[in-house]
Design a protein around this motif. Structure first.
Motif, PDB file in Angstrom:
ATOM      1  N   GLU A  89       1.801  -7.640   1.482  1.00  0.00           N
ATOM      2  CA  GLU A  89       0.955  -8.891   1.592  1.00  0.00           C
ATOM      3  C   GLU A  89      -0.494  -8.583   1.513  1.00  0.00           C
ATOM      4  N   TYR A  90      -0.978  -7.754   2.612  1.00  0.00           N
ATOM      5  CA  TYR A  90      -2.484  -7.327   2.758  1.00  0.00           C
ATOM      6  C   TYR A  90      -2.922  -6.691   1.221  1.00  0.00           C
ATOM      7  N   LEU A  91      -1.897  -5.762   0.768  1.00  0.00           N
ATOM      8  CA  LEU A  91      -2.447  -5.087  -0.777  1.00  0.00           C
ATOM      9  C   LEU A  91      -2.468  -6.003  -1.989  1.00  0.00           C
ATOM     10  N   ASN A  92      -1.667  -6.974  -1.964  1.00  0.00           N
ATOM     11  CA  ASN A  92      -1.512  -8.220  -3.208  1.00  0.00           C
ATOM     12  C   ASN A  92      -1.968  -9.289  -2.908  1.00  0.00           C
ATOM     13  N   ASP A  93      -2.742  -9.570  -1.636  1.00  0.00           N
ATOM     14  CA  ASP A  93      -3.176 -10.945  -1.262  1.00  0.00           C
ATOM     15  C   ASP A  93      -4.908 -10.428  -1.199  1.00  0.00           C
ATOM     16  N   PRO A  94      -5.559 -10.840  -2.170  1.00  0.00           N
ATOM     17  CA  PRO A  94      -7.075 -10.790  -2.099  1.00  0.00           C
ATOM     18  C   PRO A  94      -7.686 -11.515  -0.981  1.00  0.00           C
ATOM     19  N   GLU A  95      -7.145 -12.488  -0.746  1.00  0.00           N
ATOM     20  CA  GLU A  95      -7.745 -13.693   0.068  1.00  0.00           C
ATOM     21  C   GLU A  95      -7.794 -12.968   1.497  1.00  0.00           C
ATOM     22  N   ILE A  96      -6.700 -11.826   1.925  1.00  0.00           N
ATOM     23  CA  ILE A  96      -6.734 -11.391   2.991  1.00  0.00           C
ATOM     24  C   ILE A  96      -7.986 -10.238   3.093  1.00  0.00           C
ATOM     25  N   GLU A  97      -9.101 -10.878   3.751  1.00  0.00           N
ATOM     26  CA  GLU A  97     -10.388  -9.652   3.859  1.00  0.00           C
ATOM     27  C   GLU A  97     -10.062  -8.633   4.750  1.00  0.00           C
ATOM     28  N   LYS A  98      -9.698  -8.634   5.883  1.00  0.00           N
ATOM     29  CA  LYS A  98      -9.534  -7.799   6.882  1.00  0.00           C
ATOM     30  C   LYS A  98      -8.137  -7.410   7.007  1.00  0.00           C
ATOM     31  N   PRO A  99      -7.659  -6.173   7.155  1.00  0.00           N
ATOM     32  CA  PRO A  99      -6.147  -5.762   7.427  1.00  0.00           C
ATOM     33  C   PRO A  99      -5.785  -6.562   8.880  1.00  0.00           C
ATOM     34  N   PRO A 100      -4.419  -6.854   8.678  1.00  0.00           N
ATOM     35  CA  PRO A 100      -4.037  -7.433  10.185  1.00  0.00           C
ATOM     36  C   PRO A 100      -4.115  -6.446  11.233  1.00  0.00           C
ATOM     37  N   GLN A 101      -4.221  -6.864  12.581  1.00  0.00           N
ATOM     38  CA  GLN A 101      -4.451  -5.958  13.824  1.00  0.00           C
ATOM     39  C   GLN A 101      -3.208  -5.011  13.910  1.00  0.00           C
ATOM     40  N   HIS A 102      -2.071  -5.549  13.696  1.00  0.00           N
ATOM     41  CA  HIS A 102      -0.875  -4.724  13.878  1.00  0.00           C
ATOM     42  C   HIS A 102      -0.765  -3.456  12.902  1.00  0.00           C
TER      43      HIS A 102
ATOM     44  N   ARG B  68      -8.020  -1.302   2.093  1.00  0.00           N
ATOM     45  CA  ARG B  68      -7.185  -1.914   1.050  1.00  0.00           C
ATOM     46  C   ARG B  68      -7.017  -1.005   0.012  1.00  0.00           C
ATOM     47  N   SER B  69      -8.124   0.020  -0.273  1.00  0.00           N
ATOM     48  CA  SER B  69      -8.282   0.852  -1.429  1.00  0.00           C
ATOM     49  C   SER B  69      -7.369   2.196  -1.030  1.00  0.00           C
ATOM     50  N   ALA B  70      -7.631   2.179   0.330  1.00  0.00           N
ATOM     51  CA  ALA B  70      -6.777   3.580   0.931  1.00  0.00           C
ATOM     52  C   ALA B  70      -5.380   3.141   0.808  1.00  0.00           C
ATOM     53  N   LEU B  71      -4.944   2.179   1.288  1.00  0.00           N
ATOM     54  CA  LEU B  71      -3.517   1.763   1.139  1.00  0.00           C
ATOM     55  C   LEU B  71      -2.970   1.617  -0.184  1.00  0.00           C
ATOM     56  N   ARG B  72      -3.789   1.471  -1.265  1.00  0.00           N
ATOM     57  CA  ARG B  72      -3.228   1.401  -2.513  1.00  0.00           C
ATOM     58  C   ARG B  72      -2.934   2.743  -2.957  1.00  0.00           C
ATOM     59  N   ALA B  73      -4.049   3.554  -2.579  1.00  0.00           N
ATOM     60  CA  ALA B  73      -3.871   5.059  -3.032  1.00  0.00           C
ATOM     61  C   ALA B  73      -2.613   5.724  -2.244  1.00  0.00           C
ATOM     62  N   PHE B  74      -2.507   5.396  -0.975  1.00  0.00           N
ATOM     63  CA  PHE B  74      -1.519   5.762  -0.215  1.00  0.00           C
ATOM     64  C   PHE B  74      -0.174   5.503  -0.978  1.00  0.00           C
ATOM     65  N   THR B  75       0.244   4.140  -1.288  1.00  0.00           N
ATOM     66  CA  THR B  75       1.412   3.759  -1.883  1.00  0.00           C
ATOM     67  C   THR B  75       1.635   4.346  -3.178  1.00  0.00           C
ATOM     68  N   ASN B  76       0.497   4.749  -3.937  1.00  0.00           N
ATOM     69  CA  ASN B  76       0.839   5.184  -5.429  1.00  0.00           C
ATOM     70  C   ASN B  76       0.762   6.694  -5.136  1.00  0.00           C
ATOM     71  N   LEU B  77       0.353   7.512  -4.382  1.00  0.00           N
ATOM     72  CA  LEU B  77       0.456   8.908  -4.283  1.00  0.00           C
ATOM     73  C   LEU B  77       1.468   9.532  -3.439  1.00  0.00           C
ATOM     74  N   GLN B  78       1.941   8.655  -2.844  1.00  0.00           N
ATOM     75  CA  GLN B  78       3.308   9.133  -1.740  1.00  0.00           C
ATOM     76  C   GLN B  78       4.354   9.517  -2.677  1.00  0.00           C
ATOM     77  N   GLY B  79       4.751  10.781  -2.713  1.00  0.00           N
ATOM     78  CA  GLY B  79       6.005  11.223  -3.377  1.00  0.00           C
ATOM     79  C   GLY B  79       5.765  11.856  -4.857  1.00  0.00           C
ATOM     80  N   ARG B  80       4.421  11.536  -5.137  1.00  0.00           N
ATOM     81  CA  ARG B  80       4.088  12.220  -6.580  1.00  0.00           C
ATOM     82  C   ARG B  80       3.670  13.628  -6.620  1.00  0.00           C
ATOM     83  N   TYR B  81       3.672  14.464  -7.773  1.00  0.00           N
ATOM     84  CA  TYR B  81       3.626  15.790  -7.830  1.00  0.00           C
ATOM     85  C   TYR B  81       2.206  16.112  -8.365  1.00  0.00           C
ATOM     86  N   TYR B  82       1.539  17.192  -7.937  1.00  0.00           N
ATOM     87  CA  TYR B  82       0.386  17.660  -8.471  1.00  0.00           C
ATOM     88  C   TYR B  82       0.680  19.068  -8.659  1.00  0.00           C
TER      89      TYR B  82
END
Length: 315
Positions: free
Chosen positions: A143-156, A279-293
């Motif tokens: 939700e945080y990654l896909n909703d641009p209206e959420i400016e700051k990540p939830p505290q939890h 949000r950028s770090a989370l986007r990179a985390f979800t896309n890079l996790q499990g990829r090969y280099y």
């Protein structure tokens, strides 16, 4: 004539029989007279008395011996009965001890089984709770990654996970976000669930970062370490940097890109990437996790570094 001979034989036989009877009566009479004569003799009377006393003494001695033998037998029987009671008491005590140990073992086994059952139930509950929390966290991250209206990540999502909350923090892990003991470290490792910094373990690899072996392989070249220089590693790193940054910039603006040039196994080739926002770090985390280099699967996690100087030590 034969009849006369038979009669004469019978007559002679009867005569011999009468003579024997008469002789026997005469002998009995003489013996009786001799016995009567002895009975009237004082010496014989005294001899009879001594004989009677001797027989009485022998009878009493035999009776005493019999009584002593019976007494000894009774004593042995009493000792045997007492020993039997002692042995029976020991046997019962031993049996009771065995039964007590068996009861204790059964109780201990029941306690272990109950404890194991409770641990299994607690493990299942923790697993279910962790799975639910992970699902909720992933949902919240999505939700945080896909909703641009959420400016700051939830505290939890900004909370910190700890391996051993009751122990003091691992100083080396706090400084480098790495520890040579890994998950077996007895100190506390604090990891963020979400941050602006990503740690990609062993992202950059190079021959000069490998630890020098004390005994070189006999099949390896003797001049293997002399074929590569710092300039070669710098050129290879520039290629790696350009390639990695180009890919990582797809997820957001990069503020810092730091690589650890350490030869230790738990630090070698780690790359820290700092984005401008979570949000950028989370986007990179979800896309890079499990990829090969470079034929290696990427191991990506969030980092909470305090300073760069300690984290990218080049020793």
């Amino acid at each position: 004539m034969p009849g006369k001979r038979v009669r004469r034989k019978l007559i002679k036989k009867k005569q011999r029989q009468r003579r024997r009877q008469k002789a026997a009566k005469e002998r009995d009479k003489q013996e009786l007279e001799a016995e009567n004569l002895r009975l009237t003799d004082p010496d014989y009377q005294e001899c009879l008395m001594r004989q009677e006393k001797l027989e009485e003494f022998q009878r009493q001695a035999a009776e005493r011996e019999h009584q002593e033998a019976e007494k000894a037998w009774m004593q042995r029987e009493a000792i045997a009965q007492q020993q039997f009671r002692i042995d029976e008491a020991k046997r019962r005590q031993k049996q009771e001890e065995v039964e007590r140990l068996q009861r204790e073992q059964a109780e201990e086994r029941a306690k272990r089984e109950e404890s194991a059952r409770k641990q299994r139930e607690e493990h299942l509950q923790r697993t279910a709770k962790a799975a639910a929390e992970f699902e909720a966290m992933m949902q919240s991250m999505a939700e945080y990654l896909n909703d641009p209206e959420i400016e700051k990540p939830p505290q939890h999502l900004l909370r910190v996970m700890e391996t051993h909350p009751e122990e003091r923090p691992c100083e080396f892990f706090n400084r480098t976000n790495c520890c040579r003991y890994g998950h077996s470290c007895t100190f506390n490792h604090r990891r963020p669930m979400l941050s602006r910094i990503l740690l990609i373990r062993h992202f950059f690899s190079h021959s000069l970062l490998q630890e020098q072996r004390t005994k070189p392989n006999e099949y390896s070249g003797a001049d293997e370490g002399l074929e590569l220089t710092e300039m070669d590693m710098r050129d290879d790193y520039d290629v790696f940097f350009a390639d990695a940054v180009e890919e990582l910039q797809k997820f957001g603006t990069i503020v810092n890109f730091r690589t650890v040039r350490n030869t230790l196994e738990h630090l070698r080739g780690h790359v820290f990437v700092e984005y401008t926002d979570e949000r950028s770090a989370l986007r990179a985390f979800t896309n890079l996790q499990g990829r090969y280099y470079a034929c290696k699967r990427l191991n990506v996690e969030f980092s909470n570094l305090k300073t760069w100087r300690g984290a990218v030590c080049g020793t």
